[in-house]
Write a protein that holds these residues in place. Structure first.
Motif, PDB file in Angstrom:
ATOM      1  N   VAL A 196       0.772  -1.118   0.083  1.00 37.62           N
ATOM      2  CA  VAL A 196       0.029   0.236   0.062  1.00 37.62           C
ATOM      3  C   VAL A 196       0.872   1.146   0.029  1.00 37.62           C
ATOM      4  O   VAL A 196       1.878   1.298   0.812  1.00 37.62           O
ATOM      5  CB  VAL A 196      -0.943  -0.017   1.107  1.00 37.62           C
ATOM      6  N   PRO A 197       0.778   2.247  -0.897  1.00 37.67           N
ATOM      7  CA  PRO A 197       1.581   3.314  -1.289  1.00 37.67           C
ATOM      8  C   PRO A 197       1.747   4.425   0.206  1.00 37.67           C
ATOM      9  O   PRO A 197       0.401   4.690   0.476  1.00 37.67           O
ATOM     10  CB  PRO A 197       1.201   3.962  -2.350  1.00 37.67           C
ATOM     11  N   ALA A 198       2.609   4.859   0.694  1.00 39.53           N
ATOM     12  CA  ALA A 198       2.696   6.007   1.544  1.00 39.53           C
ATOM     13  C   ALA A 198       2.296   7.152   0.730  1.00 39.53           C
ATOM     14  O   ALA A 198       2.302   7.207  -0.413  1.00 39.53           O
ATOM     15  CB  ALA A 198       4.117   6.114   2.158  1.00 39.53           C
ATOM     16  N   LEU A 199       1.563   8.066   1.543  1.00 37.94           N
ATOM     17  CA  LEU A 199       1.030   9.196   0.785  1.00 37.94           C
ATOM     18  C   LEU A 199       2.333   9.988   0.220  1.00 37.94           C
ATOM     19  O   LEU A 199       3.247  10.370   0.800  1.00 37.94           O
ATOM     20  CB  LEU A 199       0.373  10.062   1.703  1.00 37.94           C
ATOM     21  N   GLY A 200       2.095  10.126  -1.296  1.00 36.57           N
ATOM     22  CA  GLY A 200       3.244  10.896  -2.048  1.00 36.57           C
ATOM     23  C   GLY A 200       4.463   9.941  -2.065  1.00 36.57           C
ATOM     24  O   GLY A 200       5.402  10.869  -2.638  1.00 36.57           O
ATOM     25  N   ALA A 201       4.549   8.825  -1.858  1.00 38.95           N
ATOM     26  CA  ALA A 201       5.623   8.029  -2.158  1.00 38.95           C
ATOM     27  C   ALA A 201       6.272   8.112  -3.583  1.00 38.95           C
ATOM     28  O   ALA A 201       7.324   7.929  -3.693  1.00 38.95           O
ATOM     29  CB  ALA A 201       5.314   6.495  -1.788  1.00 38.95           C
ATOM     30  N   HIS A 202       5.285   8.166  -4.430  1.00 36.82           N
ATOM     31  CA  HIS A 202       5.859   8.198  -5.833  1.00 36.82           C
ATOM     32  C   HIS A 202       5.779   9.586  -6.582  1.00 36.82           C
ATOM     33  O   HIS A 202       5.932   9.711  -7.925  1.00 36.82           O
ATOM     34  CB  HIS A 202       5.024   7.237  -6.681  1.00 36.82           C
ATOM     35  N   SER A 203       5.579  10.749  -6.232  1.00 26.81           N
ATOM     36  CA  SER A 203       5.493  11.767  -6.717  1.00 26.81           C
ATOM     37  C   SER A 203       6.528  12.260  -7.688  1.00 26.81           C
ATOM     38  O   SER A 203       6.589  12.495  -8.886  1.00 26.81           O
ATOM     39  CB  SER A 203       5.080  13.102  -5.609  1.00 26.81           C
ATOM     40  N   ARG A 204       7.750  12.052  -7.031  1.00 27.88           N
ATOM     41  CA  ARG A 204       9.073  12.591  -7.574  1.00 27.88           C
ATOM     42  C   ARG A 204       9.263  11.678  -8.731  1.00 27.88           C
ATOM     43  O   ARG A 204       9.470  12.198 -10.137  1.00 27.88           O
ATOM     44  CB  ARG A 204      10.165  12.664  -6.733  1.00 27.88           C
ATOM     45  N   ALA A 205       9.088  10.544  -8.545  1.00 27.08           N
ATOM     46  CA  ALA A 205       9.534   9.479  -9.788  1.00 27.08           C
ATOM     47  C   ALA A 205       8.555   9.422 -10.825  1.00 27.08           C
ATOM     48  O   ALA A 205       8.811   9.375 -12.110  1.00 27.08           O
ATOM     49  CB  ALA A 205       9.365   7.844  -9.040  1.00 27.08           C
ATOM     50  N   VAL A 206       7.280   9.677 -10.577  1.00 29.76           N
ATOM     51  CA  VAL A 206       6.254   9.796 -11.580  1.00 29.76           C
ATOM     52  C   VAL A 206       6.302  11.169 -12.347  1.00 29.76           C
ATOM     53  O   VAL A 206       6.308  11.045 -13.785  1.00 29.76           O
ATOM     54  CB  VAL A 206       4.577   9.698 -11.242  1.00 29.76           C
ATOM     55  N   LEU A 207       6.590  12.269 -11.757  1.00 28.46           N
ATOM     56  CA  LEU A 207       6.980  13.324 -12.575  1.00 28.46           C
ATOM     57  C   LEU A 207       7.985  13.272 -13.392  1.00 28.46           C
ATOM     58  O   LEU A 207       8.335  13.821 -14.309  1.00 28.46           O
ATOM     59  CB  LEU A 207       6.984  14.620 -11.652  1.00 28.46           C
ATOM     60  N   ALA A 208       9.319  12.561 -12.885  1.00 25.83           N
ATOM     61  CA  ALA A 208      10.467  12.524 -13.637  1.00 25.83           C
ATOM     62  C   ALA A 208      10.005  11.600 -15.032  1.00 25.83           C
ATOM     63  O   ALA A 208      10.664  12.002 -16.058  1.00 25.83           O
ATOM     64  CB  ALA A 208      11.527  11.930 -12.558  1.00 25.83           C
ATOM     65  N   SER A 209       9.280  10.648 -14.817  1.00 28.33           N
ATOM     66  CA  SER A 209       8.799   9.924 -16.057  1.00 28.33           C
ATOM     67  C   SER A 209       8.099  10.712 -16.806  1.00 28.33           C
ATOM     68  O   SER A 209       8.097  10.298 -18.251  1.00 28.33           O
ATOM     69  CB  SER A 209       8.150   8.753 -15.424  1.00 28.33           C
ATOM     70  N   LEU A 210       7.670  11.571 -16.621  1.00 30.36           N
ATOM     71  CA  LEU A 210       6.927  12.527 -17.547  1.00 30.36           C
ATOM     72  C   LEU A 210       7.656  13.703 -18.227  1.00 30.36           C
ATOM     73  O   LEU A 210       7.296  14.194 -19.152  1.00 30.36           O
ATOM     74  CB  LEU A 210       5.837  13.473 -16.726  1.00 30.36           C
ATOM     75  N   GLY A 211       9.094  13.450 -17.771  1.00 30.71           N
ATOM     76  CA  GLY A 211      10.125  14.373 -18.398  1.00 30.71           C
ATOM     77  C   GLY A 211      10.439  15.600 -17.391  1.00 30.71           C
ATOM     78  O   GLY A 211      10.919  16.350 -18.106  1.00 30.71           O
ATOM     79  N   CYS A 212       9.879  15.775 -16.614  1.00 22.64           N
ATOM     80  CA  CYS A 212      10.240  17.046 -15.558  1.00 22.64           C
ATOM     81  C   CYS A 212      11.451  16.922 -15.185  1.00 22.64           C
ATOM     82  O   CYS A 212      12.012  15.799 -14.456  1.00 22.64           O
ATOM     83  CB  CYS A 212       9.199  17.117 -14.445  1.00 22.64           C
ATOM     84  N   THR A 213      12.267  17.827 -15.173  1.00 21.07           N
ATOM     85  CA  THR A 213      13.579  17.925 -14.408  1.00 21.07           C
ATOM     86  C   THR A 213      13.472  18.195 -12.969  1.00 21.07           C
ATOM     87  O   THR A 213      12.431  18.512 -12.351  1.00 21.07           O
ATOM     88  CB  THR A 213      14.389  19.181 -15.029  1.00 21.07           C
ATOM     89  N   ASP A 214      14.575  18.099 -12.307  1.00 19.79           N
ATOM     90  CA  ASP A 214      14.815  18.075 -10.754  1.00 19.79           C
ATOM     91  C   ASP A 214      14.313  19.353 -10.479  1.00 19.79           C
ATOM     92  O   ASP A 214      13.600  19.745  -9.344  1.00 19.79           O
ATOM     93  CB  ASP A 214      16.158  17.772 -10.578  1.00 19.79           C
ATOM     94  N   ASP A 215      14.803  20.538 -11.290  1.00 11.86           N
ATOM     95  CA  ASP A 215      14.591  21.912 -11.055  1.00 11.86           C
ATOM     96  C   ASP A 215      13.109  22.127 -11.273  1.00 11.86           C
ATOM     97  O   ASP A 215      12.211  22.966 -10.296  1.00 11.86           O
ATOM     98  CB  ASP A 215      15.257  22.853 -12.085  1.00 11.86           C
ATOM     99  N   GLN A 216      12.508  21.660 -12.213  1.00  8.88           N
ATOM    100  CA  GLN A 216      11.002  21.757 -12.484  1.00  8.88           C
ATOM    101  C   GLN A 216      10.346  21.228 -11.037  1.00  8.88           C
ATOM    102  O   GLN A 216       9.326  21.839 -10.791  1.00  8.88           O
ATOM    103  CB  GLN A 216      10.670  21.351 -13.665  1.00  8.88           C
ATOM    104  N   ILE A 217      10.494  20.076 -10.842  1.00 11.09           N
ATOM    105  CA  ILE A 217       9.782  19.295  -9.702  1.00 11.09           C
ATOM    106  C   ILE A 217      10.002  20.410  -8.412  1.00 11.09           C
ATOM    107  O   ILE A 217       9.079  20.513  -7.687  1.00 11.09           O
ATOM    108  CB  ILE A 217      10.392  17.956  -9.598  1.00 11.09           C
ATOM    109  N   SER A 218      11.183  20.803  -8.251  1.00  7.96           N
ATOM    110  CA  SER A 218      11.480  21.692  -7.134  1.00  7.96           C
ATOM    111  C   SER A 218      10.602  23.037  -7.254  1.00  7.96           C
ATOM    112  O   SER A 218      10.048  23.233  -5.852  1.00  7.96           O
ATOM    113  CB  SER A 218      13.083  22.100  -7.033  1.00  7.96           C
ATOM    114  N   GLU A 219      10.538  23.441  -8.138  1.00  8.79           N
ATOM    115  CA  GLU A 219       9.526  24.576  -8.406  1.00  8.79           C
ATOM    116  C   GLU A 219       8.100  24.407  -7.970  1.00  8.79           C
ATOM    117  O   GLU A 219       7.520  25.120  -7.284  1.00  8.79           O
ATOM    118  CB  GLU A 219       9.518  25.166  -9.878  1.00  8.79           C
TER     119      GLU A 219
END
Length: 411
Positions: free
Chosen positions: A371-394
């Motif tokens: 069962v996923p912890a809340l927000g456990a995959h936010s960064r990984a899913v956004l990265a898979s969409l092509g979002c950069t680390d800087d964009q995710i940080s923003e």
């Protein structure tokens, strides 16, 4: 996500991505079944609290709600606030890559967030949009909030449930939600077939009331055909006779007489030859007409011996019957154990779910990711969409996306 001891199995929905913005129990149940069939389910949750069901309890095991765990295995959790700058844009990035979108928001809120079916389908025509609500997308009460208790009451289900002569009662489980979830999964699977063949989307309208009305179909049909309006009966008013529970010398059992030959065998093992000899009772219509008389005779006989003895002779006579089991007995039932119905929640000792009510030869071992912890995959899913680390940080700085310090990644 990790493997947890079993080689990966490709389910029939492999390659299908479901974006699930539902909360509570109906929508999450439907998306869990899709995940069990091989779909990738990305669970979109609100910041802070996440899915309402995360807080349903007790019981909690190490902070995880047993209710939440029972409907949310095999999913990824992304925390997204579509009201914050960049949040809605991220959602559309996800929708552009998804095959299915599930939501259970109030129609007025949907319009305010520009997530209503018309807006979303115009921008993503290939998308299968599944709306789960209490009363459906149209009609005078489409905007009302929906809950299992209300749906059971409004559908007539409660009016026929309870002890004979007693007040109406709710079926004591999340019946409306589970049926709605199953209905959503069924309709989505059908829509995916056409989507894969023709590249077209669809709008699926699922409501708790519709699901409970479907459960009431035989009772509604009988009433409209002239049957008297039913009330609570303790389960003694089936179209079949005899088809109800009885008290034995030590506990209740259920007996289901499904045809005339079965009735004869039943009377034979009970030593009630006079009932077999009665020409008026040879068919179900005759037995229904004298239901009260014959059930009284049967009840008196069954009280004479313990349940185990009756169940043995009824089994030998090929008459369907069962003890009315408590949950402590159900979880130890040899058939339940043999079928693997109880599914331990991965990485959460003490938590269990129930395996989906279907078996596929191509998927001998059901997927069972934690069962996923809340927000456990936010960064990984956004990265898979092509979002950069800087964009995710923003996005994180703007409050549109929330991430965990330690996220779960695929092995």
């Amino acid at each position: 996500m990790a493997d947890h001891g079993h080689p990966p199995v490709v389910g029939p929905l492999d390659g299908v991505t479901v974006l699930d913005m539902t909360t509570s129990y109906a929508g999450p149940t439907g998306s869990m079944y899709l995940a069990e069939l091989g779909a990738r389910v990305i669970k979109i949750e609100r910041p802070g609290s996440g899915d309402d069901a995360r807080h349903w309890g007790p019981p909690f095991v190490d902070g995880t709600s047993a209710w939440f765990a029972s409907a949310n295995r095999n999913k990824e959790s992304v925390v997204l606030d579509v009201r914050k700058p960049g949040g809605l844009e991220v959602l559309h990035l996800l929708l552009a890559e998804a095959d299915v979108f599930m939501e259970n928001l109030n129609p007025d809120k949907l319009a305010g967030l520009r997530l209503d079916p018309e807006t979303i389908r115009a921008r993503h025509p290939r998308l299968i949009y599944c709306a789960v609500s209490g009363f459906g997308l149209d009609g005078p009460d489409s905007g009302l909030p929906g809950y299992d208790l209300v749906a059971q009451a409004r559908s007539g289900l409660m009016s026929v449930t309870g002890a004979k002569g007693g007040p109406p009662q709710r079926v004591s489980t999340a019946l409306s939600d589970i049926v709605a979830g199953m209905s959503a999964a069924l309709a989505i699977c059908a829509a995916v077939v056409r989507q894969r063949a023709h590249g077209t989307g669809d709008l699926i309208d699922i409501s708790l009331l519709d699901g409970d009305l479907a459960l009431m179909a035989p009772r509604i049909a009988s009433f409209l055909a002239g049957e008297p309006e039913p009330g609570p009966s303790g389960g003694t008013d089936s179209v079949l006779a005899v088809y109800q529970t009885f008290v034995t010398a030590d506990r209740d059992i259920a007996v289901a007489i499904g045809n005339d030959l079965m009735w004869q065998r039943f009377c034979g093992v009970l030593g009630l030859a006079e009932l077999v000899a009665d020409a008026a009772l040879t068919d179900n219509a005759g037995r229904r007409a004298q239901r009260g008389t014959i059930t009284a005779v049967v009840a008196d006989r069954l009280r004479e011996r313990p349940a185990a003895e009756w169940l043995k002779v009824l089994d030998e006579a090929d008459v369907p019957a069962s003890a009315v089991k408590t949950l402590s007995e159900v979880v130890d039932d040899p058939q339940v154990r043999a079928r693997g119905n109880l599914l331990p929640v991965a990485d959460a000792p003490g938590l269990f779910g129930v395996r989906a009510p279907f078996r596929l030869a191509s998927v001998p071992v059901p997927p069972n990711q934690p069962v996923p912890a809340l927000g456990a995959h936010s960064r990984a899913v956004l990265a898979s969409l092509g979002c950069t680390d800087d964009q995710i940080s923003e996005l994180v700085a703007a409050g549109a996306v929330h991430v965990r310090d330690k996220e779960v990644h695929d092995d």
